[in-house]
Design a protein around this motif. Structure first.
Motif, short mmCIF file in Angstrom:
data_model
loop_
_atom_site.label_atom_id
_atom_site.label_comp_id
_atom_site.label_asym_id
_atom_site.label_seq_id
_atom_site.Cartn_x
_atom_site.Cartn_y
_atom_site.Cartn_z
N ASP A 1 0.83 -1.21 0.00
CA ASP A 1 0.00 0.00 0.00
C ASP A 1 0.86 1.26 0.00
N SER A 2 1.93 1.25 0.81
CA SER A 2 2.80 2.43 0.86
C SER A 2 3.50 2.65 -0.47
N ARG A 3 3.91 1.55 -1.13
CA ARG A 3 4.53 1.69 -2.44
C ARG A 3 3.54 2.23 -3.46
N GLY A 4 2.29 1.76 -3.37
CA GLY A 4 1.27 2.25 -4.28
C GLY A 4 1.00 3.73 -4.09
N VAL A 5 0.94 4.17 -2.83
CA VAL A 5 0.72 5.58 -2.56
C VAL A 5 1.89 6.42 -3.06
N LEU B 1 1.74 9.32 -5.88
CA LEU B 1 2.20 10.68 -5.62
C LEU B 1 3.25 11.10 -6.65
N GLU B 2 4.16 10.18 -6.98
CA GLU B 2 5.18 10.50 -7.97
C GLU B 2 4.55 10.76 -9.34
N THR B 3 3.56 9.94 -9.70
CA THR B 3 2.88 10.13 -10.97
C THR B 3 2.14 11.46 -11.02
#
Length: 278
Positions: A9-13, A17-19
């Motif tokens: 989940d943290s990687r997805g967030v 955010l980067e995108t």
């Protein structure tokens, strides 16, 4: 399992955010260009307001073209970037080959001096360059604009690093076949460095096409001004400020680079990736 889920989940967030940040920066970068296109293709009264049904016009380009000798500016600019690039390719190739494959006294010291040049902004040398051009009698000439840039420290460094990656076995095989040093350079090193040459040529042409300060200082006639200097006629107080004409002139100036990028963007990206430019 819950720990792994939290990591995912943290990687997805983070990815989201980067995108979002990349899209935001892209939109902010595009806004001035979008405004320039809108204003250039619409009448002056629509330069400060957006209406979908606003009429399109090419009148701004006609006025801009006749307000300054753009044909002459284009010829000067093409001559400038061609002259500088041709001289740079010859000089940086020979220098890089010498630094990469020949042993001679002071080689490391000389290469260190080349690297020092990378840390010196060209604008710092404007006064001395101007004095040199005056002493040579080259003021107000296209040669004077390009001469200080014909030996590129960046190009020497880039090609030297590329040539050092060429296997020495290829060099030795060419010499066994009877090739001299220049023949080895032309038949072995140059072909293998073509992506790097393309990447460097893009950087050089783009920089000198858009260079403004040095050409502004060393030229004072229509016969030698490049596009960027000729564009300043639209900011003169006696002309007034008409953003529609200004943006039209700006698009005329940048159109060749924009068209070249749109047509060859795939090759551009591939050449930079192969050259190792980050």
């Amino acid at each position: 399992m819950s720990g792994r889920t939290q990591v995912y989940d943290s990687r997805g967030v983070t990815h989201a955010l980067e995108t979002a940040g990349a899209w935001l920066l892209g939109v902010l970068w595009m806004l001035p260009l979008v405004y320039a296109f809108w204003t250039a293709f619409h009448p002056a009264e629509f330069s400060t307001r957006f209406e979908l049904l606003a009429p399109l016009t090419l009148e701004n380009f006609r006025k801009a073209w006749h307000a300054a000798p753009f044909a002459r500016y284009f010829v000067n600019t093409v001559a400038l970037v061609t002259m500088v690039l041709a001289a740079q390719l010859v000089l940086v190739t020979l220098a890089a080959y010498a630094f990469a494959r020949f042993e001679f006294p002071g080689r490391n010291l000389l290469f260190a001096l080349v690297l020092v040049q990378l840390m010196v902004m060209p604008d710092v040398l404007i006064v001395e360059n101007y004095r040199t051009m005056s002493a040579l009698g080259l003021r107000d000439t296209i040669v004077a604009i390009g001469l200080p840039y014909m030996a590129s420290a960046f190009g020497i460094f880039l090609l030297r690093q590329t040539f050092k990656t060429v296997p020495r076995e290829l060099d030795e095989a060419a010499r066994v076949e009877g090739c001299g040093p220049l023949q080895v350079l032309w038949k072995v090193y140059v072909p293998l460095a073509r992506p790097v040459y393309l990447a460097y040529a893009l950087v050089s042409v783009s920089y000198h096409w858009n260079n403004f300060l040095w050409p502004l200082i060393v030229t004072n006639s229509v016969e030698t001004r490049p596009l960027t200097v000729g564009l300043q006629v639209f900011s003169a107080t006696d002309q007034g400020i008409d953003w529609s004409i200004i943006t039209a002139a700006t698009l005329l100036t940048t159109a060749p680079l924009l068209i070249a990028f749109l047509l060859f963007q795939k090759q551009f990206v591939q050449s930079f990736m192969r050259a190792g430019l980050k």
